[in-house]
Design a protein around this motif. Structure first.
Motif, PDB file in Angstrom:
ATOM      1  N   LEU A   1       0.843  -1.185   0.000  1.00 22.76           N
ATOM      2  CA  LEU A   1       0.000   0.000   0.000  1.00 22.76           C
ATOM      3  C   LEU A   1       0.887   1.247   0.000  1.00 22.76           C
ATOM      4  O   LEU A   1       1.695   1.441   0.908  1.00 22.76           O
ATOM      5  CB  LEU A   1      -0.905   0.019   1.237  1.00 22.76           C
ATOM      6  N   THR A   2       0.761   2.063  -1.037  1.00 20.74           N
ATOM      7  CA  THR A   2       1.521   3.312  -1.107  1.00 20.74           C
ATOM      8  C   THR A   2       0.559   4.453  -1.395  1.00 20.74           C
ATOM      9  O   THR A   2      -0.537   4.248  -1.903  1.00 20.74           O
ATOM     10  CB  THR A   2       2.598   3.256  -2.216  1.00 20.74           C
ATOM     11  N   ALA A   3       1.003   5.662  -1.068  1.00 21.60           N
ATOM     12  CA  ALA A   3       0.180   6.851  -1.290  1.00 21.60           C
ATOM     13  C   ALA A   3       0.800   7.722  -2.359  1.00 21.60           C
ATOM     14  O   ALA A   3       2.014   7.865  -2.444  1.00 21.60           O
ATOM     15  CB  ALA A   3       0.029   7.639   0.006  1.00 21.60           C
ATOM     16  N   GLU A   4      -0.060   8.314  -3.158  1.00 22.50           N
ATOM     17  CA  GLU A   4       0.369   9.182  -4.260  1.00 22.50           C
ATOM     18  C   GLU A   4      -0.330  10.531  -4.124  1.00 22.50           C
ATOM     19  O   GLU A   4      -1.550  10.591  -3.945  1.00 22.50           O
ATOM     20  CB  GLU A   4       0.015   8.515  -5.583  1.00 22.50           C
ATOM     21  N   VAL A   5       0.435  11.621  -4.191  1.00 19.24           N
ATOM     22  CA  VAL A   5      -0.129  12.959  -4.083  1.00 19.24           C
ATOM     23  C   VAL A   5      -0.658  13.402  -5.442  1.00 19.24           C
ATOM     24  O   VAL A   5       0.069  13.381  -6.431  1.00 19.24           O
ATOM     25  CB  VAL A   5       0.925  13.965  -3.581  1.00 19.24           C
ATOM     26  N   GLY A   6      -1.933  13.795  -5.484  1.00 20.61           N
ATOM     27  CA  GLY A   6      -2.570  14.241  -6.719  1.00 20.61           C
ATOM     28  C   GLY A   6      -2.574  15.749  -6.847  1.00 20.61           C
ATOM     29  O   GLY A   6      -1.764  16.454  -6.234  1.00 20.61           O
ATOM     30  N   LYS A   7      -3.511  16.258  -7.608  1.00 21.16           N
ATOM     31  CA  LYS A   7      -3.573  17.689  -7.890  1.00 21.16           C
ATOM     32  C   LYS A   7      -4.010  18.479  -6.661  1.00 21.16           C
ATOM     33  O   LYS A   7      -4.579  17.933  -5.709  1.00 21.16           O
ATOM     34  CB  LYS A   7      -4.524  17.967  -9.044  1.00 21.16           C
ATOM     35  N   SER A   8      -3.732  19.771  -6.683  1.00 23.32           N
ATOM     36  CA  SER A   8      -4.100  20.642  -5.569  1.00 23.32           C
ATOM     37  C   SER A   8      -5.609  20.622  -5.365  1.00 23.32           C
ATOM     38  O   SER A   8      -6.386  20.671  -6.326  1.00 23.32           O
ATOM     39  CB  SER A   8      -3.639  22.075  -5.840  1.00 23.32           C
ATOM     40  N   ALA A   9      -6.031  20.554  -4.107  1.00 20.20           N
ATOM     41  CA  ALA A   9      -7.456  20.484  -3.774  1.00 20.20           C
ATOM     42  C   ALA A   9      -7.629  20.865  -2.314  1.00 20.20           C
ATOM     43  O   ALA A   9      -6.658  21.050  -1.585  1.00 20.20           O
ATOM     44  CB  ALA A   9      -7.987  19.068  -4.028  1.00 20.20           C
ATOM     45  N   SER A  10      -8.864  20.970  -1.891  1.00 23.13           N
ATOM     46  CA  SER A  10      -9.152  21.263  -0.489  1.00 23.13           C
ATOM     47  C   SER A  10     -10.115  20.229   0.057  1.00 23.13           C
ATOM     48  O   SER A  10     -10.927  19.662  -0.677  1.00 23.13           O
ATOM     49  CB  SER A  10      -9.756  22.665  -0.347  1.00 23.13           C
ATOM     50  N   SER A  11     -10.007  19.981   1.357  1.00 22.50           N
ATOM     51  CA  SER A  11     -10.970  19.115   2.040  1.00 22.50           C
ATOM     52  C   SER A  11     -11.392  19.814   3.317  1.00 22.50           C
ATOM     53  O   SER A  11     -10.581  20.469   3.975  1.00 22.50           O
ATOM     54  CB  SER A  11     -10.358  17.748   2.352  1.00 22.50           C
ATOM     55  N   SER A  12     -12.647  19.679   3.660  1.00 26.24           N
ATOM     56  CA  SER A  12     -13.169  20.353   4.851  1.00 26.24           C
ATOM     57  C   SER A  12     -14.243  19.493   5.497  1.00 26.24           C
ATOM     58  O   SER A  12     -14.806  18.591   4.867  1.00 26.24           O
ATOM     59  CB  SER A  12     -13.739  21.729   4.496  1.00 26.24           C
TER      60      SER A  12
END
Length: 337
Positions: free
Chosen positions: A238-249
């Motif tokens: 299991l690995t993580a990949e950073v995607g495009k700029s975004a926001s979470s709230s």
């Protein structure tokens, strides 16, 4: 020429140090890199803000007060609203861009009064012939190297930085969690999974969008459904990949014996979690899939949602009068699934 060199060096340094490719961060780095040359009216920024540069130029030697650590601290204080209203990375870009620019001038023939008001000049090497000449061949080499470092730093930041890159290549679970925690507030995060579904041992390999992490596991979604690693998916890697700029709230939704009337928000992906009391439980029909996370459960007159897509919740609660609260997790813009 020197203005461009300072801009490239500072943006490369900040992208590498802060592991960022955010355009706002890089723009602030460029702005910070130009501030030292406010002490001369012939510089790019000096011509733009001539009254200020002319005032400083008439009172202080070039590469003294504006090239000092005191100036860096002053810029950090003036930029402090960025810390309180945005985040620490955004705040740090301006003073750090200034500091990197000042430090790069240490390698020039004149050097800088880095510890102004102390009059000592900070110069990298004692031999003047080995120091950089503004506009000389050496500066072009520095500019080319800095540009190459900037390109590499921006690419590295897209993968979460050097540490994340190493961890990704090794498939470290702890590194995937760390990447998510560091970057999920500003970017979409995807999980690359190699493993099987717990229900039937079928292959679960693929790329999933990460909704949340719970301990050392991820709640993820793709076009087939919503899953939790360690429960629905047994992940060997299991690995993580950073995607495009975004926001979470996170938004809390309260209901007090009122009709559920919430509409989807364009270009967002929303998941709700929580328990509600409904007035007509017999009219709610929940379809479950044993391979997937149980996103909705009805017991008596209470319905519990667990990372349920808002659209699904709207269909289940249509016409219902409800009491209780939900936590809505909102991603904007909509990630690629």
């Amino acid at each position: 020429m020197m203005a461009l060199t300072h801009a490239i060096i500072s943006t490369a340094g900040i992208s590498l140090i802060l592991t960022t490719n955010d355009p706002i961060h890089l723009a602030l780095a460029i702005a910070g890199s130009q501030l030292p040359d406010l002490d001369t009216s012939t510089s790019t920024i000096g011509q733009i803000i001539f009254p200020i540069s002319n005032w400083i130029e008439n009172r202080y030697p070039h590469r003294s007060i504006t090239h000092s650590l005191i100036a860096t601290v002053a810029i950090a204080i003036l930029a402090s609203p960025l810390y309180f209203y945005i985040d620490w990375k955004t705040w740090l870009c301006l003073p750090l861009g200034h500091l990197i620019s000042c430090f790069s001038d240490v390698f020039t023939k004149q050097g800088v009064q880095l510890f102004w008001p102390h009059p000592a000049w900070c110069i990298s090497v004692s031999n003047p012939n080995r120091r950089l000449q503004t506009g000389g061949t050496g500066e072009y080499w520095v500019l080319a190297i800095a540009a190459a470092v900037l390109i590499a730093a921006i690419n590295l930041s897209g993968t979460g930085g050097p540490t994340a890159l190493v961890g990704t290549s090794l498939g470290l679970r702890s590194n995937a969690i760390e990447t998510y925690q560091q970057s999920s507030a500003s970017n979409h995060i995807y999980a690359n999974v190699t493993g099987t579904f717990a229900a039937d041992s079928a292959a679960a390999d693929g790329k999933y969008f990460v909704i949340a992490n719970e301990g050392n596991e991820f709640v993820v979604i793709n076009k087939q459904g919503i899953f939790k690693t360690g429960t629905n998916i047994i992940a060997a890697r299991l690995t993580a990949e950073v995607g495009k700029s975004a926001s979470s709230s996170i938004q809390i939704l309260e209901f007090d014996e009122e009709e559920f009337a919430i509409a989807p928000i364009p270009d967002t992906l929303i998941f709700v979690t929580g328990t509600l009391t409904v007035d007509e439980p017999d009219s709610i029909k929940i379809v479950t899939n044993p391979k997937q996370l149980e996103i909705a459960k009805l017991i008596g007159d209470k319905i519990t949602f667990n990372y349920c897509p808002l659209e699904t919740a709207i269909k289940l609660l249509s016409g219902q009068y409800i009491t209780g609260s939900l936590e809505a997790k909102i991603f904007s813009p909509t990630p690629d699934l």
